[in-house]
Design a protein around this motif. Structure first.
Motif, short mmCIF file in Angstrom:
data_model
loop_
_atom_site.label_atom_id
_atom_site.label_comp_id
_atom_site.label_asym_id
_atom_site.label_seq_id
_atom_site.Cartn_x
_atom_site.Cartn_y
_atom_site.Cartn_z
N VAL A 1 -6.02 -5.41 -9.83
CA VAL A 1 -4.62 -5.47 -10.46
C VAL A 1 -4.71 -5.37 -11.80
O VAL A 1 -5.58 -6.11 -12.61
CB VAL A 1 -4.23 -7.11 -9.88
CG1 VAL A 1 -2.76 -7.00 -10.14
CG2 VAL A 1 -4.24 -7.22 -8.53
N THR A 2 -3.86 -4.39 -12.41
CA THR A 2 -4.21 -4.17 -13.61
C THR A 2 -3.06 -3.42 -14.24
O THR A 2 -1.99 -3.28 -13.65
CB THR A 2 -5.39 -2.98 -13.83
OG1 THR A 2 -5.48 -2.73 -15.46
CG2 THR A 2 -4.84 -1.74 -13.08
N GLY A 3 -3.03 -2.89 -15.47
CA GLY A 3 -1.89 -2.29 -16.38
C GLY A 3 -1.26 -3.57 -17.13
O GLY A 3 -1.36 -4.57 -17.09
N GLU A 4 -0.44 -2.89 -18.34
CA GLU A 4 0.16 -3.72 -19.40
C GLU A 4 1.36 -4.60 -18.56
O GLU A 4 1.59 -5.57 -19.44
CB GLU A 4 0.58 -2.78 -20.30
CG GLU A 4 -0.52 -2.28 -21.18
CD GLU A 4 0.04 -1.61 -22.33
OE1 GLU A 4 -0.44 -1.25 -23.34
OE2 GLU A 4 1.43 -1.15 -22.30
N GLY A 5 1.50 -4.20 -17.43
CA GLY A 5 2.74 -4.99 -16.96
C GLY A 5 2.10 -6.36 -16.13
O GLY A 5 2.94 -7.17 -15.83
N CYS A 6 1.03 -6.52 -16.19
CA CYS A 6 0.40 -7.94 -15.51
C CYS A 6 -0.59 -8.62 -16.69
O CYS A 6 -1.07 -7.91 -17.45
CB CYS A 6 -0.22 -7.77 -14.25
SG CYS A 6 -1.84 -7.27 -14.28
N ALA A 7 -0.57 -9.91 -16.90
CA ALA A 7 -1.06 -10.57 -18.06
C ALA A 7 -2.38 -10.55 -17.80
O ALA A 7 -2.95 -10.31 -19.02
CB ALA A 7 -0.39 -12.15 -17.91
N ASN A 8 -3.02 -10.87 -16.86
CA ASN A 8 -4.51 -10.88 -16.65
C ASN A 8 -5.21 -9.97 -15.58
O ASN A 8 -5.67 -10.17 -14.61
CB ASN A 8 -5.06 -12.26 -16.42
CG ASN A 8 -4.72 -13.29 -17.50
OD1 ASN A 8 -4.60 -13.09 -18.59
ND2 ASN A 8 -4.03 -14.32 -17.01
N PRO A 9 -5.19 -8.56 -16.04
CA PRO A 9 -5.94 -7.63 -15.26
C PRO A 9 -7.34 -8.16 -14.60
O PRO A 9 -8.03 -8.55 -15.45
CB PRO A 9 -6.05 -6.35 -16.21
CG PRO A 9 -5.07 -6.36 -17.15
CD PRO A 9 -5.20 -7.98 -17.63
N CYS A 10 -7.49 -7.84 -13.41
CA CYS A 10 -8.66 -8.32 -12.67
C CYS A 10 -8.82 -7.77 -11.49
O CYS A 10 -7.98 -6.68 -11.20
CB CYS A 10 -8.79 -9.82 -12.59
SG CYS A 10 -7.26 -10.22 -11.40
N ASN A 11 -10.00 -7.78 -11.10
CA ASN A 11 -10.41 -7.60 -9.48
C ASN A 11 -10.28 -8.83 -8.56
O ASN A 11 -11.11 -9.79 -8.99
CB ASN A 11 -11.72 -6.84 -9.68
CG ASN A 11 -11.34 -5.53 -9.75
OD1 ASN A 11 -11.19 -4.54 -8.86
ND2 ASN A 11 -11.75 -5.04 -10.95
N LEU A 12 -9.82 -8.72 -7.28
CA LEU A 12 -9.70 -9.79 -6.30
C LEU A 12 -10.15 -9.38 -5.06
O LEU A 12 -10.27 -8.06 -4.63
CB LEU A 12 -8.15 -10.09 -6.31
CG LEU A 12 -7.38 -10.71 -7.45
CD1 LEU A 12 -6.11 -10.82 -7.24
CD2 LEU A 12 -8.16 -12.04 -8.02
N GLU A 13 -11.00 -10.19 -4.39
CA GLU A 13 -11.28 -9.89 -3.14
C GLU A 13 -10.02 -10.46 -2.35
O GLU A 13 -9.85 -11.87 -2.05
CB GLU A 13 -12.57 -10.61 -2.82
CG GLU A 13 -13.07 -10.04 -1.39
CD GLU A 13 -14.39 -10.73 -0.98
OE1 GLU A 13 -15.00 -11.22 -1.67
OE2 GLU A 13 -14.81 -10.38 0.20
N VAL A 14 -9.41 -9.54 -1.51
CA VAL A 14 -8.27 -9.89 -0.98
C VAL A 14 -8.23 -9.68 0.48
O VAL A 14 -8.86 -8.71 1.04
CB VAL A 14 -6.90 -9.17 -1.41
CG1 VAL A 14 -6.89 -9.30 -2.98
CG2 VAL A 14 -6.80 -7.55 -0.93
N LEU A 15 -7.59 -10.56 1.11
CA LEU A 15 -7.30 -10.50 2.43
C LEU A 15 -6.23 -9.67 2.87
O LEU A 15 -5.27 -9.32 2.09
CB LEU A 15 -6.83 -11.75 3.41
CG LEU A 15 -7.93 -12.89 3.15
CD1 LEU A 15 -7.28 -14.27 3.96
CD2 LEU A 15 -9.28 -12.68 3.98
N ILE A 16 -6.64 -8.47 3.65
CA ILE A 16 -5.69 -7.44 4.38
C ILE A 16 -4.32 -8.31 4.57
O ILE A 16 -4.41 -9.18 5.39
CB ILE A 16 -6.27 -6.62 5.44
CG1 ILE A 16 -7.83 -6.25 5.15
CG2 ILE A 16 -5.38 -5.81 5.74
CD1 ILE A 16 -7.61 -5.40 3.81
N GLY A 17 -3.30 -7.82 4.12
CA GLY A 17 -2.04 -8.49 4.67
C GLY A 17 -1.23 -9.23 3.63
O GLY A 17 -0.27 -9.60 3.81
#
Lengths: 570, 347
Positions: free
Chosen positions: A304-320
């Motif tokens: 999740v990244t870009g100037e439009g989000c406050a804390n760009p990072c990587n997440l391990e996400v559940l599908i869905g």
């Protein structure tokens, strides 16, 4: 043989045409370790998260499902199943907004999670997979719902099926991650290199490849080091981590194959045609999970990244998991958020809102500011500068294709090899006139497909029509032939009666002989004086007929009684 | 939150037509400054005049065509056409000829074919050739470079010559004008003079005419700027200069007294300006790399052939226009091999 990992730099690399050096913008999201995203209240699982036929729902509304439970089954050969990423209740099976460039909704299973994360019983881990039938392992991979996680999401099981073509000689593992902003593969390799390598070993064993090349762009030194270390521990024969120059789109399958092996996949063919199998690092990790732990594909790394989000990072996400919740966990939107992109800036597509789920193919959420993804503005006329042709990694002439696409001359666009376009966006990026070239090419492709369908349809209709006409014609002809035969038969009959030409006809000869015999007999009898009466030797029915006739005439023998009528005889 | 949707790519576009044209204008600066230094105020006056006329014509035609005026004027393409035209014509050309040439270039050669991107011929060269064939005397009446000029005109005098046609008292056209080195060389060679004889005149420098060859150097610098900024690629200029050089050297070797040294042709007339600024006009040139080599070499060859055997002293404009005609065909037959295809663009 085993290549020591420090010989990565000695391997000869090749160039693909064109390509771009783009500011990579990857540092923003690699600052912190990847963390597990929070369990969302609802998981929305589209039935089609892969190329091929959508999966078939196996659950009902209100049904309780366990984590890892199969909830939708693959249909047909090219398809993939879907599993419940967490335990909970199925609350809905309906059309929901999904991440797709079309923006159209699609059938989804919605699960309300119960927070228990209760696993269902998983299939047996196959740590000794080498002692099993490869077909069994491929089936395990297919049943785990694994698809290509690099973005194309082609079902991995299908890819691994032993093809009829050439045997696989080279396995290529794609860790290039060439598109700006995206770092999920980078972080996966940094943090889970042993898992990735374990998956690589399985893929190599399955494919039967002699050689395995793990291609990583040289702007990811940490990932390269981690992978090399893991490879040294795991020791896969003939496997090598290769650092490749950072140049977009080196992560394109065909481009990566070219860089690593110097080979070009023939146009319109798949890499298997030249004995190459290509898989993404994320896919390799998922394969390791499925084979070594029995776990289906229910989560993935996502940036999740870009100037439009406050804390760009990587997440391990559940599908869905809904996209909005992931952005919230990356610090939420900033004032600059102006565009929501799934995927990277070059090939990603924009989302209208954040209520769509992250799916198996989702590698990145780019919440872009107007600076990062400005409005392209009004396109001006093409000045034929040829920048697009210089940038094209396939050596196309985008300026010519654009010219013909604009004129809707689809045949001409295909003559200029429209269907070799990989839609990487390089041409649009460099175009000084800001023409959305890729969009024109997508349009031309779709129109061509439509036209092809129409053509096939009308071809079918034509064939049907022709078959019908042929049938009618055939029936007419048969009828005519029958009539003619009859006529001919009728014409022959009088000829028979006349008996004019008897020579050569055994039947007629026999008849004549019989007649001759009869005449001789008659003559002989006449000589003897006993001409036979035709009332001699009568059978009972004839006698009765004669008697009846005599009775009708009244008194027998009144008129020529001595010569009874011979009607009906002669 | 609701977001607007557009298609990929979503990146900030690094290039624009305006910046491309702006770089061409910047790259023209060294050469134009040098020309003004050697040939006086006329160059600058014509550059300003031509730009104003070009922008006015462009605006008027856009208005008539019902197209947005501002973005089209902002792309500066009309200014580039005007500047190329202004430095191609003699510095004392009457204002109305300038107006006619520029108006023809913009209205006929550019907009009647559909405006920017659609013109098959280089507009500046079309305007130039129109004037050259219509007013051959005026179009070949160049000034001598300042180092040879004993009576340079000042700003006011230049203005009055251009706009009023009146020469300052005591001067005649014959006294203030002079043939270009190319013209001179041609005329004298036609009088059967030998090159060693011709070159004894103080008119000549190292390779070409004095002054002129320096102008060529500065255009060369501009070309290097364009190459460095990747506004143009090397293919057309290298092929064109190479072809001129090969032809000139071939004949020079055959007969040194009848055919000037190869670099004379490079540093004379519009060769360098043409190679970097005129032949490289993307709209009317070939676009494939191999095609650009053929296109450039064709211009070079034609330039030499027309200079040597044609009726005009210089030939870059004719050569460019002739090759413009051939560009679509060249493009068609020089398509690059597409990735994953065995050969050509058609398998």
């Amino acid at each position: 043989m085993y290549y020591p990992s420090d010989n990565t730099t000695t391997r000869r690399l090749y160039r693909f045409p064109g390509g771009l050096h783009l500011p990579d913008n990857k540092a923003q999201s690699t600052g912190a370790a990847c963390r597990k995203a929070l369990l969302p209240e609802r998981l929305i699982l589209p039935l089609q998260q892969h190329i091929g036929a959508p999966a078939k729902v196996l659950v009902e509304r209100g049904e309780r499902v366990l984590k890892g439970q199969l909830i939708a089954l693959q249909q047909g050969r090219i398809s993939a199943p879907v599993h419940a990423p967490s335990s909970g209740t199925v609350i809905d099976i309906s059309e929901q907004p999904v991440p797709h460039p079309s923006g159209l909704p699609a059938l989804c299973i919605t699960i309300e999670t119960d927070g228990l994360e209760q696993w269902q019983e998983l299939p047996q881990p196959l740590g000794d997979y080498r002692n099993h039938d490869p077909a069994e392992i491929v089936a395990r991979i297919r049943d785990a719902g694994i698809v290509g996680l690099g973005g194309a999401s082609f079902p991995t099981g299908v890819k691994l099926e032993p093809g009829a073509g050439q045997p696989v000689t080279t396995l290529i593992i794609n860790g290039a991650e060439c598109e700006p902003y995206i770092t999920c593969d980078d972080m996966l390799m940094r943090e889970q290199a042993p898992r990735v390598i374990a998956g690589v070993a399985i893929l190599k064993w399955l494919s039967g490849a002699r050689e395995c090349l793990i291609g990583i762009e040289d702007n990811k030194p940490q990932a390269i080091a981690a992978m090399q270390q893991a490879l040294e521990q795991h020791r896969i024969d003939g496997c090598e981590v290769v650092s490749i120059p950072t140049r977009y789109p080196s992560g394109g399958e065909r481009q990566l194959i070219r860089v690593l092996t110097g080979k070009e996949v023939p146009s319109g063919q798949i890499p298997a045609r030249i004995g190459i199998l290509c898989n993404n690092v994320g896919t390799a990790a998922a394969v390791a999970d499925a084979v070594l732990e029995g776990k289906p594909l229910i989560s993935r790394y996502l940036t999740v990244t870009g100037e439009g989000c406050a804390n760009p990072c990587n997440l391990e996400v559940l599908i869905g998991t809904p996209v909005g919740e992931l952005i919230a966990q990356a610090g939420g939107y900033t004032d600059k958020a102006s565009r929501l992109i799934m995927g990277g800036p070059m090939m990603g597509f924009t989302l209208e809102h954040d209520r769509v789920p992250a799916i198996k193919a989702s590698n990145c959420l780019l919440v872009a500011s107007t600076r990062e993804a400005p409005d392209p503005g009004r396109a001006s006329a093409c000045i034929r500068c040829g920048q697009c042709a210089l940038a094209c990694p396939v050596s196309l002439l985008p300026q010519q294709m654009y010219w013909y696409a604009r004129a809707k001359d689809l045949e001409k666009t295909q003559e200029y090899n429209l269907f070799d376009c990989i839609e990487c966006g390089c041409c649009s990026h460099v175009c000084p006139a800001h023409i959305p070239l890729v969009q024109y090419f997508r349009y031309a492709k779709n129109e061509s497909w439509d036209q092809e369908r129409e053509r096939k349809k009308s071809e079918l209709a034509r064939q049907r029509h022709e078959a019908k006409s042929a049938r009618i014609e055939r029936m007419e002809a048969e009828k005519k032939a029958r009539m003619q035969k009859k006529k001919a038969a009728l014409a022959k009959r009088p000829a028979l009666k006349k008996g004019t030409s008897t020579q050569g006809d055994p039947k007629k000869a026999a008849i004549e002989e019989a007649m001759k015999r009869a005449a001789e007999k008659k003559a002989r009898l006449a000589e003897e004086g006993v001409a036979p009466k035709n009332t001699d030797n009568l059978n009972a029915a004839q006698q009765r007929q004669i008697d009846q006739a005599d009775a009708r005439r009244g008194e027998p023998g009144v008129q020529g009684a001595s010569e009874p009528t011979t009607s009906g005889k002669d | 939150m609701q977001f607007a949707t557009i298609t990929s790519p979503h990146s900030d576009r690094p290039n624009s037509v305006t910046s491309t044209m702006l770089w061409v204008i910047i790259a023209l600066l060294p050469g134009t400054v040098a020309m003004s230094w050697y040939f006086g105020w006329g160059i600058l006056i014509h550059m300003v005049l031509a730009s104003v006329v070009a922008l006015a014509c462009e605006a008027a035609v856009l208005k008539l065509r019902g197209r947005p005026v501002r973005p089209a004027l902002g792309d500066l393409s009309a200014v580039v056409t005007a500047l190329l035209f202004a430095i191609a014509v003699p510095p004392l050309l009457p204002w109305w000829m300038m107006l006619l040439g520029v108006a023809f270039a913009i209205i006929v050669a550019k907009h009647l074919y559909g405006g920017i991107g659609y013109n098959p011929f280089n507009p500046a060269m079309v305007g130039y050739v129109l004037l050259l064939v219509s007013y051959p005397v005026e179009m070949t009446s160049w000034l001598p470079p300042s180092i040879l000029n004993e009576t340079p005109l000042d700003f006011i005098q230049t203005l009055s010559v251009i706009f009023g046609g009146a020469l300052p008292a005591g001067l005649t056209w014959d006294a203030i004008t002079m043939a270009t080195p190319l013209d001179q060389m041609r005329t004298l060679l036609n009088q059967n003079m030998m090159i060693s004889e011709i070159r004894q005149s103080p008119l000549w420098g190292d390779f070409g005419g004095r002054g002129w060859e320096w102008v060529g150097n500065w255009y060369l610098l501009g070309g290097v700027i364009l190459l460095y900024k990747r506004v143009i690629s090397w293919h057309i200029p290298v092929a064109m200069l190479g072809a001129v050089l090969v032809f000139a050297m071939f004949f020079h070797v055959l007969d040194q007294e009848a055919h000037p040294f190869g670099l004379f042709h490079i540093f004379s007339g519009a060769t360098l300006l043409g190679a970097f600024f005129i032949a490289t006009d993307p709209v009317s040139a070939a676009t494939t790399k191999r095609g650009q080599l053929i296109y450039g070499a064709g211009i070079g060859a034609l330039t030499y052939i027309i200079r040597r055997w044609g009726g005009y002293p210089d030939a870059v404009a004719f050569a460019v226009l002739l090759m413009n005609m051939a560009a679509p065909m060249i493009d068609y037959y020089t398509q690059p091999r597409v990735f994953g295809h065995r050969s050509g663009g058609d398998d």
